[in-house]
Design a protein around this motif. Structure first.
Motif, PDB file in Angstrom:
ATOM      1  N   ALA A 242       0.858  -1.197   0.000  1.00 46.02           N
ATOM      2  CA  ALA A 242       0.000   0.000   0.000  1.00 46.02           C
ATOM      3  C   ALA A 242       0.893   1.246   0.000  1.00 46.02           C
ATOM      4  O   ALA A 242       0.891   2.024   0.941  1.00 46.02           O
ATOM      5  CB  ALA A 242      -0.928  -0.018   1.217  1.00 46.02           C
ATOM      6  N   ARG A 243       1.654   1.397  -1.075  1.00 46.83           N
ATOM      7  CA  ARG A 243       2.534   2.573  -1.163  1.00 46.83           C
ATOM      8  C   ARG A 243       1.671   3.825  -1.279  1.00 46.83           C
ATOM      9  O   ARG A 243       0.730   3.859  -2.081  1.00 46.83           O
ATOM     10  CB  ARG A 243       3.439   2.447  -2.379  1.00 46.83           C
ATOM     11  CG  ARG A 243       4.380   1.263  -2.318  1.00 46.83           C
ATOM     12  CD  ARG A 243       5.044   1.056  -3.652  1.00 46.83           C
ATOM     13  NE  ARG A 243       6.135   0.100  -3.563  1.00 46.83           N
ATOM     14  CZ  ARG A 243       6.021  -1.183  -3.858  1.00 46.83           C
ATOM     15  NH1 ARG A 243       4.860  -1.677  -4.269  1.00 46.83           N
ATOM     16  NH2 ARG A 243       7.061  -1.993  -3.764  1.00 46.83           N
ATOM     17  N   CYS A 244       2.023   4.862  -0.519  1.00 44.36           N
ATOM     18  CA  CYS A 244       1.210   6.087  -0.476  1.00 44.36           C
ATOM     19  C   CYS A 244       1.317   6.848  -1.795  1.00 44.36           C
ATOM     20  O   CYS A 244       2.406   7.287  -2.182  1.00 44.36           O
ATOM     21  CB  CYS A 244       1.714   6.959   0.669  1.00 44.36           C
ATOM     22  SG  CYS A 244       1.057   8.640   0.635  1.00 44.36           S
ATOM     23  N   SER A 425      -8.507  11.233 -12.774  1.00 44.52           N
ATOM     24  CA  SER A 425      -9.282  10.103 -12.234  1.00 44.52           C
ATOM     25  C   SER A 425      -8.359   9.210 -11.405  1.00 44.52           C
ATOM     26  O   SER A 425      -7.127   9.282 -11.541  1.00 44.52           O
ATOM     27  CB  SER A 425      -9.861   9.281 -13.394  1.00 44.52           C
ATOM     28  OG  SER A 425      -8.781   8.701 -14.117  1.00 44.52           O
ATOM     29  N   ILE A 426      -8.960   8.354 -10.596  1.00 45.24           N
ATOM     30  CA  ILE A 426      -8.139   7.409  -9.818  1.00 45.24           C
ATOM     31  C   ILE A 426      -7.370   6.504 -10.787  1.00 45.24           C
ATOM     32  O   ILE A 426      -6.175   6.257 -10.610  1.00 45.24           O
ATOM     33  CB  ILE A 426      -9.018   6.581  -8.848  1.00 45.24           C
ATOM     34  CG1 ILE A 426      -9.593   7.503  -7.763  1.00 45.24           C
ATOM     35  CG2 ILE A 426      -8.202   5.455  -8.214  1.00 45.24           C
ATOM     36  CD1 ILE A 426     -10.387   6.829  -6.664  1.00 45.24           C
ATOM     37  N   GLU A 427      -8.045   6.053 -11.861  1.00 51.12           N
ATOM     38  CA  GLU A 427      -7.383   5.179 -12.839  1.00 51.12           C
ATOM     39  C   GLU A 427      -6.210   5.903 -13.495  1.00 51.12           C
ATOM     40  O   GLU A 427      -5.150   5.322 -13.734  1.00 51.12           O
ATOM     41  CB  GLU A 427      -8.361   4.725 -13.939  1.00 51.12           C
ATOM     42  CG  GLU A 427      -9.557   3.915 -13.466  1.00 51.12           C
ATOM     43  CD  GLU A 427     -10.577   4.748 -12.673  1.00 51.12           C
ATOM     44  OE1 GLU A 427     -10.757   5.939 -12.976  1.00 51.12           O
ATOM     45  OE2 GLU A 427     -11.170   4.198 -11.716  1.00 51.12           O
ATOM     46  N   GLY A 428      -6.428   7.180 -13.818  1.00 50.11           N
ATOM     47  CA  GLY A 428      -5.369   7.974 -14.455  1.00 50.11           C
ATOM     48  C   GLY A 428      -4.160   8.115 -13.539  1.00 50.11           C
ATOM     49  O   GLY A 428      -3.008   8.010 -13.964  1.00 50.11           O
ATOM     50  N   LEU A 429      -4.427   8.338 -12.257  1.00 51.81           N
ATOM     51  CA  LEU A 429      -3.339   8.488 -11.283  1.00 51.81           C
ATOM     52  C   LEU A 429      -2.554   7.178 -11.163  1.00 51.81           C
ATOM     53  O   LEU A 429      -1.318   7.168 -11.152  1.00 51.81           O
ATOM     54  CB  LEU A 429      -3.921   8.887  -9.927  1.00 51.81           C
ATOM     55  CG  LEU A 429      -2.921   8.939  -8.780  1.00 51.81           C
ATOM     56  CD1 LEU A 429      -1.867  10.020  -9.035  1.00 51.81           C
ATOM     57  CD2 LEU A 429      -3.623   9.212  -7.460  1.00 51.81           C
ATOM     58  N   VAL A 430      -3.292   6.078 -11.107  1.00 54.19           N
ATOM     59  CA  VAL A 430      -2.649   4.770 -10.985  1.00 54.19           C
ATOM     60  C   VAL A 430      -1.769   4.508 -12.216  1.00 54.19           C
ATOM     61  O   VAL A 430      -0.622   4.055 -12.103  1.00 54.19           O
ATOM     62  CB  VAL A 430      -3.722   3.665 -10.805  1.00 54.19           C
ATOM     63  CG1 VAL A 430      -3.120   2.276 -10.941  1.00 54.19           C
ATOM     64  CG2 VAL A 430      -4.426   3.826  -9.461  1.00 54.19           C
ATOM     65  N   GLU A 431      -2.291   4.851 -13.384  1.00 54.90           N
ATOM     66  CA  GLU A 431      -1.516   4.679 -14.626  1.00 54.90           C
ATOM     67  C   GLU A 431      -0.221   5.516 -14.555  1.00 54.90           C
ATOM     68  O   GLU A 431       0.861   5.039 -14.922  1.00 54.90           O
ATOM     69  CB  GLU A 431      -2.376   5.139 -15.817  1.00 54.90           C
ATOM     70  CG  GLU A 431      -1.684   5.026 -17.157  1.00 54.90           C
ATOM     71  CD  GLU A 431      -2.496   5.702 -18.287  1.00 54.90           C
ATOM     72  OE1 GLU A 431      -3.739   5.818 -18.165  1.00 54.90           O
ATOM     73  OE2 GLU A 431      -1.861   6.122 -19.278  1.00 54.90           O
ATOM     74  N   ALA A 432      -0.316   6.736 -14.050  1.00 53.54           N
ATOM     75  CA  ALA A 432       0.862   7.623 -14.005  1.00 53.54           C
ATOM     76  C   ALA A 432       1.925   7.081 -13.052  1.00 53.54           C
ATOM     77  O   ALA A 432       3.118   7.170 -13.334  1.00 53.54           O
ATOM     78  CB  ALA A 432       0.441   9.025 -13.575  1.00 53.54           C
ATOM     79  N   LYS A 436       0.235  -1.399  -9.785  1.00 50.41           N
ATOM     80  CA  LYS A 436      -1.175  -1.802  -9.797  1.00 50.41           C
ATOM     81  C   LYS A 436      -1.899  -1.045  -8.675  1.00 50.41           C
ATOM     82  O   LYS A 436      -1.300  -0.773  -7.623  1.00 50.41           O
ATOM     83  CB  LYS A 436      -1.294  -3.302  -9.522  1.00 50.41           C
ATOM     84  CG  LYS A 436      -0.794  -4.171 -10.659  1.00 50.41           C
ATOM     85  CD  LYS A 436      -1.276  -5.603 -10.477  1.00 50.41           C
ATOM     86  CE  LYS A 436      -0.902  -6.182  -9.177  1.00 50.41           C
ATOM     87  NZ  LYS A 436      -0.050  -7.230  -8.944  1.00 50.41           N
ATOM     88  N   ALA A 437      -3.182  -0.753  -8.890  1.00 50.76           N
ATOM     89  CA  ALA A 437      -3.950  -0.034  -7.857  1.00 50.76           C
ATOM     90  C   ALA A 437      -3.870  -0.765  -6.523  1.00 50.76           C
ATOM     91  O   ALA A 437      -3.775  -0.146  -5.461  1.00 50.76           O
ATOM     92  CB  ALA A 437      -5.403   0.116  -8.298  1.00 50.76           C
ATOM     93  N   ASP A 438      -3.868  -2.115  -6.569  1.00 49.83           N
ATOM     94  CA  ASP A 438      -3.839  -2.908  -5.335  1.00 49.83           C
ATOM     95  C   ASP A 438      -2.540  -2.731  -4.561  1.00 49.83           C
ATOM     96  O   ASP A 438      -2.457  -3.076  -3.385  1.00 49.83           O
ATOM     97  CB  ASP A 438      -3.996  -4.396  -5.670  1.00 49.83           C
ATOM     98  CG  ASP A 438      -5.443  -4.729  -5.944  1.00 49.83           C
ATOM     99  OD1 ASP A 438      -6.291  -3.844  -5.716  1.00 49.83           O
ATOM    100  OD2 ASP A 438      -5.717  -5.855  -6.396  1.00 49.83           O
ATOM    101  N   ASP A 439      -1.501  -2.259  -5.228  1.00 47.98           N
ATOM    102  CA  ASP A 439      -0.210  -2.085  -4.555  1.00 47.98           C
ATOM    103  C   ASP A 439      -0.015  -0.669  -4.017  1.00 47.98           C
ATOM    104  O   ASP A 439       1.059  -0.330  -3.521  1.00 47.98           O
ATOM    105  CB  ASP A 439       0.944  -2.421  -5.511  1.00 47.98           C
ATOM    106  CG  ASP A 439       1.011  -3.913  -5.788  1.00 47.98           C
ATOM    107  OD1 ASP A 439       0.508  -4.685  -4.950  1.00 47.98           O
ATOM    108  OD2 ASP A 439       1.540  -4.312  -6.839  1.00 47.98           O
TER     109      ASP A 439
END
Ligand code: AMP
Length: 460
Positions: A242-244, A425-432, A436-439
């Motif tokens: 769960a990296r910040c 978006s949350i997805e956009g942030l995760v992509e950047a 993985k979102a789960d990490d």
């Protein structure tokens, strides 16, 4: 939830000559991680000596006191505290005497089960001097050491009792350890510096000491560091990560690389993705200095719109965000940044910042741009709306504080007086960020917490 909230910075060095000056330099480099107090502990061959105090590094650690610190191994800390947790007693490193000698710890993060663990130990008759979870960490390690006399085993057992966020530099007499919690909330890395090895919250401090980055301390790892090398003790079982996300978005320096992702590069990618997700017809893109700079560069590049520095920031102004009253925050923001009239007058402008928390900063800056003659002011934000508190060390506490819990996006746009408002978006942030979102820990944006917190939704 726990005691003082702190997303601080830690450092540790083992070398073949005195380390106090190098620790001091490293703390200066990670000063952005905490301005409330700073300190250094070194082992001088007989005992651990600590110099610490309130304020910035150069105030907290005066040069004459720094000169008294002789030792080839040591740790350091800068502290980012909030109201109620200031004061010398909470300054770090915290150093204690134990049955096996001396023990000192510098801690970044928040142990989320701190209160219940502390209560348990108080019932057993143990006493505490501070409100700090760092003191609990010292007590846990020394309790296990008293039984096993095994430093790595004792740190591992202490980790087994704690939940939440902790990146630690630990000094046990002359032995230096780096410890990162199994989720990996806060960064921690290892470098080779002249004559030895160092651990640090951010890789940029290794660069500043003309060292060589070796590796990140992986989540769950304990790493013993000596002047000649290092030994890693990984975690034995798989554990969720769960990296910040906020380290990349706002907190860390752009020139640091965290877990293989350069902060500057991630921020630029955020800007590029924002340009894709929230386009606008404007004449120029401007950052809110310094927090929105790399995001704005990315946006301008991707959208093919000119980039300008249209706000000048008073570089000596302190942090407005932690001032206790709204009126004080507003007054401070309105003198901290001044628009350059010739740049903004008559233009359709886009301003970009990393986040909106209460909305104070943007409300004032948008109106300043209008006063300076801007024709239109559009706002883009490099994180999704912040809607839930952080229990892992970032100073964002109560739901009520967040403007996104009071208004829709269009309502926020109206409140800050912008012509348009867009968040990544949350997805956009995760992509950047590229994990993985789960990490990642995205709890402040989606309310799903990776550790169990009373009254909050558990992610797993
Ligand atoms: P606000 O003015 O309350 O909307 O806060 C947003 C501004 O404060 C942005 O410019 C951020 O860069 C900055 N910021 C966001 N979170 C924090 C934090 N935890 N500590 C200090 N500054 C922050």
């Amino acid at each position: 939830m726990s005691g003082p909230k702190h997303s601080c910075g830690v450092v540790g060095i083992a070398a073949d000559s005195d380390v106090a000056n190098a620790l001091y330099t490293a703390l200066m480099i990670i000063q952005h991680r905490g301005q409330e107090s700073a300190g250094i502990s070194v082992y001088d061959g007989a005992a651990i000596e600590t110099v610490k105090g309130d304020g910035l590094v150069d105030v907290a650690i005066p040069k004459d006191k720094l000169a008294t610190l002789d030792g080839k191994v040591g740790i350091g800390h800068v502290r980012y505290a909030t109201t109620g947790s200031k004061g010398y007693i909470n300054a770090q490193p915290l150093t204690v005497k134990t049955a096996f000698g001396m023990l000192s710890v510098a801690h970044n993060g928040d142990v989320t089960n701190y209160l219940s663990l502390r209560e348990k130990y108080m019932r057993e008759g143990r006493t505490f001097l501070t409100d700090s979870d760092s003191e609990l960490i010292l007590k846990l390690i020394s309790k296990h050491m008293a039984v096993t006399d095994d430093p790595v085993g004792s740190i591992r057992s202490a980790m087994g009792e704690m939940d939440g966020a902790y990146s630690l530099a630990v000094l046990m007499n002359d032995r230096l350890f780096a410890v990162r919690d199994p989720y990996g909330f806060r960064p921690l890395c290892l470098g080779k510096v002249y004559g030895g090895y160092m651990i640090c919250s951010e890789s940029t401090a290794i660069d500043a000491l003309k060292g060589e980055f070796v590796r990140d301390i992986e989540p769950g790892e304990i790493c013993e560091v000596t002047k000649d090398g290092y030994k890693v003790y990984p975690m034995e079982r798989d554990h969720p990560r769960a990296r910040c996300m906020f380290e990349w978005v706002y907190f860390a320096r752009p020139d640091s690389v965290i877990d293989g992702r350069e902060v500057y590069d991630v921020r630029r990618s955020i800007g590029k993705i924002l340009a894709r997700e929230c386009p606008a017809d404007v004449d120029l893109v401007m950052p809110i200095p310094d927090s929105g700079r790399a995001h704005a560069i990315g946006y301008a590049l991707a959208a093919g719109i000119p980039y300008e520095e249209g706000f000048m920031k008073n570089r000596f102004a302190g942090r407005t965000f932690i001032l206790p009253e709204q009126k004080m925050r507003e007054a401070a923001v309105s003198t901290k940044m001044i628009p350059i009239k010739s740049t903004v007058s008559g233009k359709r402008i886009m301003i970009i910042d990393d986040s909106i928390v209460r909305g104070t900063t943007l409300k004032i800056l948008v109106s300043m741009l209008r006063d300076a003659g801007a024709k239109e002011v559009h706002v883009r934000i490099g994180s999704p709306p912040i809607v839930a508190p952080c229990y892992y060390g970032v100073d964002m506490k109560t739901r009520d504080q967040f403007i996104a819990n009071h208004y829709s996006i269009d309502g926020i746009r109206e409140q800050i007086g912008a012509d348009s408002l867009g968040y990544i978006s949350i997805e956009g942030l995760v992509e950047a960020i590229g994990f993985k979102a789960d990490d990642l820990c995205l709890a402040c944006t989606n309310g799903k917490y990776p550790t169990r917190i009373e009254g909050e939704e558990y992610r797993f």
